[in-house]
Design a protein around this motif. Sequence first.
Motif, mmCIF file in Angstrom:
data_model
loop_
_atom_site.group_PDB
_atom_site.id
_atom_site.type_symbol
_atom_site.label_atom_id
_atom_site.label_comp_id
_atom_site.label_asym_id
_atom_site.label_seq_id
_atom_site.Cartn_x
_atom_site.Cartn_y
_atom_site.Cartn_z
ATOM 1 N N GLY A 15 2.253 13.675 -9.222
ATOM 2 C CA GLY A 15 0.834 13.586 -8.878
ATOM 3 C C GLY A 15 0.624 14.108 -7.465
ATOM 4 N N ASP A 16 -0.227 13.449 -6.699
ATOM 5 C CA ASP A 16 -0.490 13.899 -5.317
ATOM 6 C C ASP A 16 0.497 13.303 -4.317
ATOM 7 N N GLY A 17 1.475 12.546 -4.795
ATOM 8 C CA GLY A 17 2.508 11.987 -3.916
ATOM 9 C C GLY A 17 2.058 10.732 -3.195
ATOM 10 N N LEU A 18 0.850 10.296 -3.452
ATOM 11 C CA LEU A 18 0.347 9.064 -2.828
ATOM 12 C C LEU A 18 0.220 8.000 -3.919
ATOM 13 N N CYS A 19 0.510 6.751 -3.544
ATOM 14 C CA CYS A 19 0.588 5.716 -4.579
ATOM 15 C C CYS A 19 -0.686 4.901 -4.751
ATOM 16 N N ASP A 20 -1.590 4.997 -3.802
ATOM 17 C CA ASP A 20 -2.822 4.218 -3.979
ATOM 18 C C ASP A 20 -3.981 5.065 -4.510
ATOM 19 N N THR A 21 -3.676 6.302 -4.922
ATOM 20 C CA THR A 21 -4.657 7.083 -5.685
ATOM 21 C C THR A 21 -4.191 7.045 -7.131
ATOM 22 N N SER A 70 12.715 14.126 8.489
ATOM 23 C CA SER A 70 11.344 14.103 8.935
ATOM 24 C C SER A 70 10.397 13.828 7.769
ATOM 25 N N ASN A 71 10.628 14.533 6.660
ATOM 26 C CA ASN A 71 9.762 14.336 5.502
ATOM 27 C C ASN A 71 9.865 12.916 4.964
ATOM 28 N N ASN A 72 11.098 12.381 4.957
ATOM 29 C CA ASN A 72 11.269 11.023 4.465
ATOM 30 C C ASN A 72 10.516 10.029 5.332
ATOM 31 N N HIS A 73 10.636 10.212 6.665
ATOM 32 C CA HIS A 73 9.910 9.324 7.569
ATOM 33 C C HIS A 73 8.420 9.406 7.325
ATOM 34 N N THR A 74 7.946 10.640 7.188
ATOM 35 C CA THR A 74 6.521 10.835 6.967
ATOM 36 C C THR A 74 6.083 10.128 5.710
ATOM 37 N N GLN A 75 6.837 10.382 4.641
ATOM 38 C CA GLN A 75 6.475 9.796 3.360
ATOM 39 C C GLN A 75 6.475 8.274 3.473
ATOM 40 N N ASN A 76 7.494 7.720 4.157
ATOM 41 C CA ASN A 76 7.546 6.277 4.309
ATOM 42 C C ASN A 76 6.326 5.756 5.034
ATOM 43 N N LEU A 77 5.971 6.443 6.127
ATOM 44 C CA LEU A 77 4.829 5.979 6.909
ATOM 45 C C LEU A 77 3.542 6.077 6.115
ATOM 46 N N VAL A 78 3.367 7.202 5.466
ATOM 47 C CA VAL A 78 2.110 7.414 4.755
ATOM 48 C C VAL A 78 1.953 6.424 3.614
ATOM 49 N N THR A 79 3.063 6.128 2.932
ATOM 50 C CA THR A 79 2.932 5.302 1.738
ATOM 51 C C THR A 79 3.244 3.823 1.959
ATOM 52 N N THR A 80 3.641 3.446 3.151
ATOM 53 C CA THR A 80 3.932 2.019 3.347
ATOM 54 C C THR A 80 3.024 1.344 4.363
ATOM 55 N N LEU A 81 2.411 2.102 5.249
ATOM 56 C CA LEU A 81 1.511 1.465 6.213
ATOM 57 C C LEU A 81 0.321 0.885 5.469
ATOM 58 N N THR A 82 0.031 -0.370 5.728
ATOM 59 C CA THR A 82 -1.079 -1.000 5.009
ATOM 60 C C THR A 82 -2.269 -1.239 5.916
ATOM 61 N N HIS A 83 -2.263 -0.544 7.035
ATOM 62 C CA HIS A 83 -3.367 -0.725 7.986
ATOM 63 C C HIS A 83 -3.691 0.627 8.609
ATOM 64 N N ASP A 84 -4.845 0.678 9.248
ATOM 65 C CA ASP A 84 -5.215 1.912 9.933
ATOM 66 C C ASP A 84 -4.502 2.004 11.266
ATOM 67 N N THR A 85 -4.407 3.239 11.752
ATOM 68 C CA THR A 85 -3.916 3.431 13.102
ATOM 69 C C THR A 85 -5.036 4.082 13.899
ATOM 70 N N CYS A 86 -5.056 3.808 15.191
ATOM 71 C CA CYS A 86 -6.146 4.302 16.028
ATOM 72 C C CYS A 86 -5.659 5.538 16.797
ATOM 73 N N LEU A 87 -6.141 6.712 16.404
ATOM 74 C CA LEU A 87 -5.651 7.942 17.030
ATOM 75 C C LEU A 87 -6.338 8.247 18.352
ATOM 76 N N GLN A 115 -6.302 4.197 1.714
ATOM 77 C CA GLN A 115 -5.493 3.932 2.916
ATOM 78 C C GLN A 115 -4.429 5.017 3.129
ATOM 79 N N GLN A 116 -3.723 5.362 2.049
ATOM 80 C CA GLN A 116 -2.649 6.357 2.206
ATOM 81 C C GLN A 116 -3.213 7.744 2.493
ATOM 82 N N GLN A 117 -4.398 8.017 2.010
ATOM 83 C CA GLN A 117 -5.034 9.298 2.348
ATOM 84 C C GLN A 117 -5.400 9.323 3.835
ATOM 85 N N TYR A 118 -5.922 8.199 4.358
ATOM 86 C CA TYR A 118 -6.185 8.131 5.807
ATOM 87 C C TYR A 118 -4.883 8.275 6.590
ATOM 88 N N ASN A 119 -3.836 7.619 6.111
ATOM 89 C CA ASN A 119 -2.544 7.716 6.807
ATOM 90 C C ASN A 119 -2.046 9.165 6.840
#
Length: 295
Positions: free
Chosen positions: A235-241, A43-60, A277-281
């Motif tokens: 760091g904070d685990g996000l790559c675009d910060t 689960s964590n791996n999936h989350t991390q992948n989604l958060v750090t690889t999605l390059t677009h917004d999602t509409c909740l 972007q990754q913070q929004y994700n």
Amino acid sequence: MKKFVLIALLFSFLVPLAQNTQKKPGPKKPNTAPSVSQSKQISNNHTQNLVTTLTHDTCLNRKFSIVFYVILDSAGLPGQANPGAIAQFVDTLNNRFRRICVKFESCSTVYISNHSYAEWYRPTTDTIVTSQWHTDKTINIYLVDSIYQNFPYEVQGYTYLPPSSPTVTPKDNIVLEKWQLLVNNCVISLHHIGHFFGLLHTHDEINPGLAAAPPPPPGVASKEYVDGSNCLIHGDGLCDTEADPLGGAVADGKGDFYLKPVDNYMSFSSNSCRFTQQQYNRMAYIMITARRYLH
Ligand SMILES: [Zn+2]
């Protein structure tokens, strides 16, 4: 159309994850299903992948209710937490979160007339007030004149990260000094909204026990390198910060010069104006998992 396909794809990942976090332990099945720790890891791996690889917004397409609690001053007035300021703050929130189709609504404002609470002493006032004035499953924002708390807490406001597991009782409170509601375009308020939805500081370190070689300069907690090569595990685990040393360090352990993320809401800069972007994700993920119970 393309957007909807992407959204559908995201939800095909996220919805099972959301359900997974709320699953109650059942009888052990005699098959080869992954253990709890394996599931968590997947689960964590999936989350991390989604958060750090999605390059677009999602509409909740989600809405969150806020109840404001304003501690009145000794003259019985709300001071800088007047209705106009609260409305302006909610507008700013909605502007920042529109890109992921999240809306905040001010449900009501409750005025608390005991002005001694306006000088908010975290170790005692918090318990007294939040046990009497609180609305379940909404975001409770307490607006006070000044906050006293001990190091290492932050000044001018505080909140709680989302619960780390379904067995942990969530805390839905954000406490802010009234004058911080709007100052610098709501920078402190948005910083704490970021924490509330799972964001760490840009200078935080997610793996303090894991060494980085070469290590960071003395006094720097974040082991993230400027070149981003270890951004997923430090760091904070996000790559675009950007790597953030917080203090006055000029270069990281490799000698690369820091370019501090002074424009980021989750830095300690007072001039910040954006989430990445990754913070929004990350926030979007938390909104439909750990903070899913909110109305
Ligand atoms: Zn903070």
